[in-house]
Design a protein around this motif. Structure first.
Motif, short mmCIF file in Angstrom:
data_model
loop_
_atom_site.label_atom_id
_atom_site.label_comp_id
_atom_site.label_asym_id
_atom_site.label_seq_id
_atom_site.Cartn_x
_atom_site.Cartn_y
_atom_site.Cartn_z
N THR A 237 0.83 -1.21 0.00
CA THR A 237 0.00 0.00 0.00
C THR A 237 0.87 1.26 0.00
O THR A 237 0.48 2.28 -0.57
CB THR A 237 -0.94 0.02 1.21
N GLY A 238 2.03 1.17 0.62
CA GLY A 238 2.95 2.30 0.60
C GLY A 238 3.43 2.59 -0.81
O GLY A 238 3.47 3.75 -1.25
N ASP A 239 3.81 1.53 -1.54
CA ASP A 239 4.26 1.70 -2.92
C ASP A 239 3.13 2.21 -3.82
O ASP A 239 3.35 3.04 -4.71
CB ASP A 239 4.80 0.37 -3.47
N LEU A 240 1.91 1.70 -3.58
CA LEU A 240 0.77 2.17 -4.37
C LEU A 240 0.47 3.64 -4.08
O LEU A 240 0.11 4.41 -4.98
CB LEU A 240 -0.46 1.31 -4.06
N SER A 241 0.63 4.03 -2.82
CA SER A 241 0.42 5.43 -2.45
C SER A 241 1.47 6.32 -3.12
O SER A 241 1.16 7.42 -3.59
CB SER A 241 0.49 5.59 -0.93
N HIS A 242 2.69 5.82 -3.18
CA HIS A 242 3.77 6.55 -3.83
C HIS A 242 3.48 6.73 -5.32
O HIS A 242 3.63 7.82 -5.88
CB HIS A 242 5.09 5.80 -3.63
N LEU A 243 3.05 5.63 -5.94
CA LEU A 243 2.73 5.67 -7.36
C LEU A 243 1.56 6.62 -7.62
O LEU A 243 1.57 7.38 -8.59
CB LEU A 243 2.38 4.26 -7.86
N ALA A 244 0.56 6.58 -6.73
CA ALA A 244 -0.60 7.47 -6.86
C ALA A 244 -0.17 8.93 -6.79
O ALA A 244 -0.66 9.78 -7.54
CB ALA A 244 -1.62 7.17 -5.78
N ALA A 245 0.77 9.23 -5.88
CA ALA A 245 1.27 10.61 -5.74
C ALA A 245 1.90 11.09 -7.05
O ALA A 245 1.64 12.21 -7.51
CB ALA A 245 2.28 10.68 -4.60
N ILE A 246 2.73 10.24 -7.64
CA ILE A 246 3.41 10.61 -8.88
C ILE A 246 2.41 10.83 -10.02
O ILE A 246 2.50 11.80 -10.79
CB ILE A 246 4.43 9.53 -9.27
N ILE A 247 1.42 9.92 -10.12
CA ILE A 247 0.41 10.03 -11.18
C ILE A 247 -0.42 11.30 -10.99
O ILE A 247 -0.72 12.02 -11.95
CB ILE A 247 -0.49 8.79 -11.19
N ILE A 248 -0.81 11.58 -9.74
CA ILE A 248 -1.59 12.78 -9.44
C ILE A 248 -0.83 14.03 -9.87
O ILE A 248 -1.40 14.94 -10.49
CB ILE A 248 -1.94 12.86 -7.94
N LEU A 249 0.46 14.08 -9.56
CA LEU A 249 1.26 15.25 -9.90
C LEU A 249 1.37 15.44 -11.41
O LEU A 249 1.18 16.54 -11.93
CB LEU A 249 2.65 15.13 -9.28
N LEU A 250 1.67 14.34 -12.12
CA LEU A 250 1.81 14.43 -13.58
C LEU A 250 0.49 14.83 -14.24
O LEU A 250 0.47 15.65 -15.16
CB LEU A 250 2.30 13.09 -14.13
N LEU A 251 -0.61 14.24 -13.77
CA LEU A 251 -1.92 14.58 -14.33
C LEU A 251 -2.28 16.03 -14.05
O LEU A 251 -2.85 16.72 -14.91
CB LEU A 251 -3.00 13.65 -13.76
N LYS A 252 -1.92 16.50 -12.86
CA LYS A 252 -2.20 17.88 -12.49
C LYS A 252 -1.50 18.83 -13.45
O LYS A 252 -2.09 19.78 -13.98
CB LYS A 252 -1.74 18.13 -11.05
N ILE A 253 -0.21 18.57 -13.70
CA ILE A 253 0.56 19.45 -14.58
C ILE A 253 0.07 19.35 -16.02
O ILE A 253 -0.12 20.35 -16.70
CB ILE A 253 2.06 19.10 -14.50
N TRP A 254 -0.16 18.12 -16.48
CA TRP A 254 -0.51 17.92 -17.88
C TRP A 254 -1.91 18.46 -18.20
O TRP A 254 -2.11 19.12 -19.22
CB TRP A 254 -0.43 16.45 -18.24
N LYS A 255 -2.87 18.18 -17.33
CA LYS A 255 -4.25 18.60 -17.60
C LYS A 255 -4.42 20.12 -17.48
O LYS A 255 -5.15 20.73 -18.26
CB LYS A 255 -5.22 17.89 -16.66
N SER A 256 -3.74 20.72 -16.50
CA SER A 256 -3.87 22.16 -16.32
C SER A 256 -2.92 22.93 -17.22
O SER A 256 -3.01 24.15 -17.33
CB SER A 256 -3.62 22.54 -14.86
N ARG A 257 -1.98 22.20 -17.84
CA ARG A 257 -0.94 22.82 -18.67
C ARG A 257 -0.17 23.85 -17.87
O ARG A 257 0.27 24.88 -18.38
CB ARG A 257 -1.54 23.49 -19.92
N SER A 258 -0.01 23.55 -16.58
CA SER A 258 0.65 24.50 -15.68
C SER A 258 1.31 23.75 -14.54
O SER A 258 0.82 22.73 -14.06
CB SER A 258 -0.38 25.49 -15.12
#
Length: 219
Positions: free
Chosen positions: A7-28
């Motif tokens: 669950t720790g590794d999944l949480s880590h992976l979720a954090a990375i995905i959230i950050l990339l999606l945030k940047i890519w979708k907002s273009r910022s």
């Protein structure tokens, strides 16, 4: 199965995905510390350098290859994030507020990894360096939030998942000590330091973000 590590590794992976999606979708990349992301990229790079340099058995190497694929995702995402911040969406990067002096982290951590490690060899020192550096790599991000006074909700979700990853890994060490009789004092102490750094954030996340308010850190 060690559920805490999974669950720790999944949480880590979720954090990375959230950050990339945030940047890519907002273009910022507004509100994101490029310096923290560079530190995380250094962490992953220095931690996984021994895959092709040591051979114990076919089984061991196969397991390490699986781990390698897993870690390549982290390394690739870390450098992709750095690229998005400093190249593709550079115009949206707030360098004025991302002003933490990272040399105050890297230099002491480098010295400590040479002085305190499990084995005085290059790869072991680099691994130790990555463990120590990861424990403080989030400081530029927290410092940036304290300077701006607030953070976007999606950014707080990223930080929460990242903090949960470290907290769950503390339970992972307890599990391993209880069931395997194994513990790594360097990793445990570094994990404790990193979790403590998130304590104020966790409190604000629960009392503000989960209630629909914006998160802010005291300046």
């Amino acid at each position: 199965m060690n559920i805490f590590r999974l669950t720790g590794d999944l949480s880590h992976l979720a954090a990375i995905i959230i950050l990339l999606l945030k940047i890519w979708k907002s273009r910022s990349c507004a509100g994101i510390s490029g310096k923290s992301q560079i530190l995380f990229a250094i962490v992953f790079t220095t931690r996984y350098l021994d895959l092709l340099t040591s051979f114990i058995s076919l089984y061991n190497t196969s397991m390490k290859l699986l781990c390698f694929v897993y870690q390549v995702i982290y390394i690739g995402c870390a450098y992709a994030t750095v690229y998005l911040i400093y190249a593709k969406f550079r115009a949206t990067y707030d360098g004025n507020h991302d002003s933490f002096r990272v040399e105050f982290l890297v230099v002491p951590v480098g010295g400590l990894s040479v002085l305190i490690n499990h084995d005085f060899s290059l790869l072991e020192i680099l691994w130790t360096f990555s463990i120590y550096l990861e424990s403080v790599a989030i400081l530029p991000q927290l410092f940036m939030i304290s300077k701006t006074g607030e953070a976007e909700t999606i950014t707080t979700h990223y930080l929460f998942c990242l903090g949960m990853y470290r907290a769950l890994y503390l339970f992972n060490w307890i599990w391993r000590f209880y069931f395997e009789g194994f513990f790594d004092m360097i990793a445990i102490v570094a994990g404790l330091v990193q979790t403590v750094l998130y304590c104020d954030f966790f409190y604000l996340y629960v009392t503000k973000v989960l209630k629909g308010k914006k998160l802010s850190l005291p300046a």
